[in-house]
Enzyme design. Structure first.
Site, PDB file in Angstrom:
ATOM      1  CB  CYS A  93       4.054   2.726  -5.867  1.00  0.00           C
ATOM      2  SG  CYS A  93       2.598   3.540  -6.473  1.00  0.00           S
TER       3      CYS A  93
ATOM      4  CG  HIS B 164       4.738   5.909  -2.131  1.00  0.00           C
ATOM      5  ND1 HIS B 164       5.227   6.563  -3.231  1.00  0.00           N
ATOM      6  CD2 HIS B 164       3.600   5.309  -2.513  1.00  0.00           C
ATOM      7  CE1 HIS B 164       4.413   6.336  -4.254  1.00  0.00           C
ATOM      8  NE2 HIS B 164       3.414   5.598  -3.855  1.00  0.00           N
TER       9      HIS B 164
ATOM     10  CE  LYS C   3      -9.376   4.752  -5.390  1.00  0.00           C
ATOM     11  NZ  LYS C   3      -8.992   5.248  -6.693  1.00  0.00           N
TER      12      LYS C   3
END
Length: 677
Positions: free
Chosen positions: A361, A412, A496
Site C-alpha cells: 500500500c 489499490h 473490509k
RNA sequence: GCCGCGGUAGCUCAGUGGUAGAGCGCGUCAUUGGUAAUGACGAGGCCGAGAGUUCAAUUCUCUCUCGUGGCACCA
C-alpha cells in the site's frame, strides 16, 4: 380451580395443560413414542429442556433426532458435559472451565491437578470409556437455579478457581442455572440439555486430540488442556465424519505438493516456498489469468521496491503497529569478522534501517503521488503482483496456507468519494467471475470497525455504509451470498469486505477482500485536484482476489484434490508408446501437440503400458495418449482421460483440437465460443 | 510466542546404550509387454544441531532448531 395453559403445537392444534407442566408432559400426552423420542423443546422459539415447566401459554415444537441441527447442537453440548464429568471422575482434582459444541463435535478446557502432568492423547481411551459408562448409566440431567453467591461458594469450596472467577463476573443478583448429572455431579451452564445422558449414543462420539488453549482465550492467562471430540447422533454419522476427515487428509496440499513434485519447504528458509517447475507452472498460469482479468478491468500494473527506509513505514503507521512482524535490514556494508570461520556480521550502531515490505500500500500511494492528479484522472487502479514478507509467529506457519514470503494479486484503487460505491460494486463482479471460473461458491461478509483504530467516527460510518451499499447494488447482500456483518473484525484503518470460498468438500477459506481506506491517504498525504481547483483526499480501496498466490494454490490443490483442471495442470498430456518400435510416432504426436501449445511429454521408458498408466494416473496427468502399432498405422491416438473409464480413439488432428479446447483457460473460452458461433 | 507430539535413506516408516532396517523410488542388466506395479542385481544414512551422562549415545538428559495438532496472532 386453576386455569389451564394453552399450548399450541406446530400442526395448529392447541392442548390444555395444567400449570407446572412441561414439554415432556405434552409429549407424554401425545404418545409414548414421542415421549421417548423427544430430546428438547422449542418454546416460543427458544430451545429449552424438555422437563422445564412452561412459564405460561406457549407455542411448542418438540425436538427429536429428526430436527438434526438442534439435536446435534444439544448432543454435542451434552457430550462436552459428559466429558468434563468423566475427566473429574477419573482424575479427582481436575479443574473444569467450560466446553461448548463445535461445528463437528465439542471440546472441554480442563486444568489437570498439580499432582499429574497435563492430559495427553494417551489418556483419551480411558476418558472415552468413562464417558460411555456415564451415558450407559442414563443419568438424569436436571436444571436448577442457584443464587450467584451460593454457586461461587461451592466452586471455591471445590477448588474450582476458574469456575469461581467466571461466576463472579456474571451479573450480580441474577440466579444462575446449574445442571445436575444424576445426584453427584453438576456444572454451571445456561443449558439447555437433553433429559438424560442416556439420550446420547455411546457409539456416536470419539475423542480426537488434546491441545493447549488459554483461559478465556487470552495469551496472558493460564494455559489449559483442551480435549477435542467429534460427536454425532448415531454411529453412522460418526463413521461418515471420520471418513470425511480421511478424505480431507488425502487432499492435504503439503502431501500432494510432494507427491506431484510442485514445491517444497525447508528449514533454511522456513515459511518461504521453493517452487519446483511443475508448481511454478500453476503459478504462471494463474498469474497470466489474473493479468488478463485486471487488464480488462482497466487496472495498470506496476512494480515497487522490496526495501524501503523504515521512516516510510513509521509514517504509514505500520512500523508502530507491526514492527515485530517486519523484517528489518541495516543499510550498510556488513563488517565481516576477521575470523573466516565465523561469518556472523556485526551491525554498526548508527546504521540506517530499511524494512522489507510487508504490504504494497504505501508504495502505491507513493506512485499515486508522483505528479499532480486531476479528478478527471480518477479512478486510478494500480495493480501489483506484490511480493511481501511478514515475520509471522512461528506457530502460525502452515504449508502454503500461512507463509512468511508471499505474493499478492494486490491493487489499490484511488477514487473520489462519489466513485467508491461503483468501484466496490464492480469489484464484487470481478471477484465473482474469478471464483466462478474455479468452481467456488462463496459468502460475502463485512468486517466492521475494530476497537483499536485510526480515523474519525464519521469516516468509519461513511466507509462502512459505502461497502454495504455496494454489495447491495451488486445484489449480494442477501442470504444466497451468506451476507453477514462482523463487528470488530475490520482492519485498523478500514472496514473490509471479505470473500469466504467454499471448497469441494465444504471447507471455507477467506481469500478476497476490498477495504475502503481514508486513513492511509491522509497519513501519507495523497491528494488530487478537484473540479473546484482545491486539493482533496482520494479514498483508497485495497483489494485482492486470490489473496496470495501461495495460499490460493494451496486451496486449489485441496479443492481439486490435485486433479487440476487441464488449463492449470503442469503436464496436460503424456504420450505413452506401448512398444519401443513406436517411439518415433510418439515423438511425432508429442511435437504436434507441443506446436499447439499443449504441455506434453513422451514417456519412452522401457516399461509396460500398465506401469505407465498407473504412474501417470497417480501423477494426476489429465490426458494419457496411448499409442501402439495400431495407432501408428492409422495416425490416431487412444486417449485415456483422468477419472474416466473408457478410452477414446481419435485421429491425431481431432486429438489436437480436443486438447487445445480443454487446455483453454476459462476466461478465454467464451471468446472461442463466440468465434465458433 | 504458548501447550502437546515428532525429526532415522529421495518418500512412507520400523528399530536399538555396542555407529542401522523394510517397502516404494533411484541405477544397471534382462524383458518389447494393449490400459493402475515384469524380474534380478546394485547404490544410497554424521539416525535435525549443540552440549551433558557413559568405557561407549541414533538410543538417556538438557538446550536449540524445524515440522506437526491446537491456542494466540493474521495490516
Amino acid at each position: 380451580m386453576t386455569e389451564l395453559l394453552k399450548i399450541s403445537l406446530p400442526d395448529g392444534t392447541v392442548r390444555e395443560m395444567e400449570r407446572g407442566s412441561s414439554p415432556a408432559d405434552v409429549a407424554a400426552a401425545i404418545g409414548p413414542g414421542l415421549a421417548k423420542a423427544a430430546l428438547a423443546a422449542r418454546v416460543n422459539g427458544e430451545v429449552r429442556d424438555l422437563g422445564r415447566p412452561f412459564d405460561g401459554d406457549a407455542e411448542l415444537a418438540l425436538i427429536t433426532a429428526r430436527d438434526e441441527a438442534d439435536a446435534l447442537e444439544l448432543a454435542r453440548h451434552d457430550f462436552a458435559h459428559v466429558l468434563a464429568e468423566a475427566v473429574q471422575a477419573l482424575y479427582p482434582g481436575t479443574q473444569i472451565t467450560f466446553g461448548p459444541a463445535t461445528d463437528d463435535g465439542f471440546y472441554y478446557d480442563v486444568m489437570a491437578p498439580a499432582s499429574r502432568d497435563p492430559f495427553s492423547s494417551e489418556d483419551l481411551p480411558a476418558i472415552e470409556e468413562q464417558m460411555r459408562a456415564i451415558i450407559k448409566a442414563d443419568k438424569p440431567l436436571r436444571r436448577e437455579a442457584w443464587p450467584r453467591q451460593k454457586l461461587i461458594d461451592k466452586w471455591e469450596a471445590d477448588g474450582e478457581a476458574f469456575k469461581a472467577e467466571w461466576a463472579k463476573e456474571l451479573p450480580e443478583n441474577e440466579e444462575l442455572t446449574v445442571y445436575w448429572s444424576g445426584d453427584d455431579w453438576l456444572d454451571m451452564c445456561r443449558g439447555p440439555h437433553l433429559p438424560s445422558t442416556g439420550k446420547l449414543d455411546p457409539q456416536a462420539f470419539k475423542l480426537l486430540r488434546v491441545a493447549g488453549a488459554y483461559w478465556r482465550g487470552d495469551q496472558s492467562n493460564a494455559q489449559l488442556t483442551r480435549i477435542y471430540g467429534t460427536g454425532w447422533l448415531n454411529k453412522k454419522q460418526l463413521k461418515q465424519h471420520l471418513h470425511n476427515l480421511e478424505e480431507a487428509a488425502k487432499r492435504d496440499h503439503r502431501k500432494l505438493g510432494r507427491e506431484m513434485d510442485l514445491f517444497h519447504l525447508q528449514e533454511e528458509a522456513h515459511g518461504s516456498v521453493f517452487w519446483h517447475p511443475k508448481g511454478y507452472r500453476i503459478w504462471r498460469e494463474l498469474e497470466a489469468y489474473m493479468r488478463r482479468k485486471m487488464d480488462k478491468a482497466d487496472y495498470r500494473e506496476i512494480k515497487t521496491p522490496q526495501l524501503m527506509d523504515v521512516r516510510q513505514w513509521e509514517q504509514s503507521g505500520h512500523w508502530g503497529k507491526y514492527a515485530e512482524n517486519m523484517f528489518a535490514v541495516p543499510d550498510m556494508v556488513p563488517e565481516v569478522s576477521e575470523d573466516e570461520g565465523n561469518a556472523a556480521p556485526t551491525v554498526a550502531a548508527d546504521a540506517d534501517w530499511m524494512a522489507i515490505k510487508p504490504m504494497n500500500c504505501p508504495a502505491h500511494v507513493i506512485v499515486f503521488k508522483q505528479g499532480i492528479t486531476s479528478y478527471r484522472d480518477l479512478p486510478i487502479r494500480l495493480g501489483e503482483m506484490g511480493c511481501c514478507h511478514r515475520n509471522e509467529p512461528h506457530g502460525a506457519l502452515h504449508g502454503l496456507m500461512r507463509v512468511r514470503q508471499f505474493t499478492q494479486d494486490d491493487a489499490h484503487i484511488f477514487c473520489t468519494e462519489a466513485q467508491v460505491v461503483e468501484e466496490v460494486r464492480a469489484f464484487c463482479e470481478l471477484a465473482n467471475s474469478v471464483y466462478q471460473d474455479f468452481g467456488f461458491t462463496y459468502h460475502v461478509k463485512l468486517a466492521l470497525r475494530p476497537e483499536k483504530r485510526f480515523g474519525s467516527e464519521s469516516d468509519w460510518d461513511k466507509a462502512e455504509q459505502e461497502l454495504r451499499d455496494a454489495v447491495a447494488e451488486a445484489g449480494m447482500a442477501n442470504e444466497e451470498y451468506g451476507w453477514e456483518e462482523l463487528p470488530g473484525e475490520g482492519a485498523f484503518y478500514a472496514p473490509k469486505l471479505e470473500w469466504h470460498l467454499t471448497d469441494a468438500i465444504g471447507r471455507t477459506w477467506q481469500v478476497g477482500t476490498i477495504q475502503g481506506d481514508r486513513v492511509l491517504p491522509d497519513r501519507l498525504d495523497a491528494t488530487y485536484v478537484g473540479e473546484d481547483g482545491a486539493r482533496h483526499r482520494p479514498v483508497m480501496l485495497h483489494r485482492a482476489i486470490f489473496g496470495s498466490y501461495e495460499r490460493f494454490i494451496g486451496i486449489l490443490i485441496e479443492h481439486y484434490a490435485g486433479r487440476l483442471p487441464v488449463w492449470l495442470a503442469p503436464v496436460q498430456a503424456v504420450v505413452a508408446p506401448i512398444v519401443s518400435d513406436i517411439d518415433g510416432y510418439a515423438q511425432e504426436v508429442e511435437a504436434k501437440l507441443k506446436a499447439s501449445g499443449i504441455r506434453v511429454t513422451s514417456d519412452l521408458r522401457n516399461e509396460k503400458i500398465n506401469y505407465k498408466v498407473r504412474e501417470h494416473s497417480l501423477a494426476k496427468v489429465p490426458h494419457l495418449l496411448v499409442v501402439g502399432k495400431r495407432e501408428a498405422e492409422e495416425g490416431s491416438v487412444a486417449i485415456r482421460t483422468l477419472g474416466e473409464k473408457e478410452q477414446q480413439v481419435m485421429s491425431l488432428d481431432d486429438a489436437v483440437a480436443m486438447l487445445t479446447l480443454a487446455a483453454t483457460p476459462p476466461d478465454l473460452r467464451s471468446n472461442l465460443d463466440t468465434d465458433a458461433a
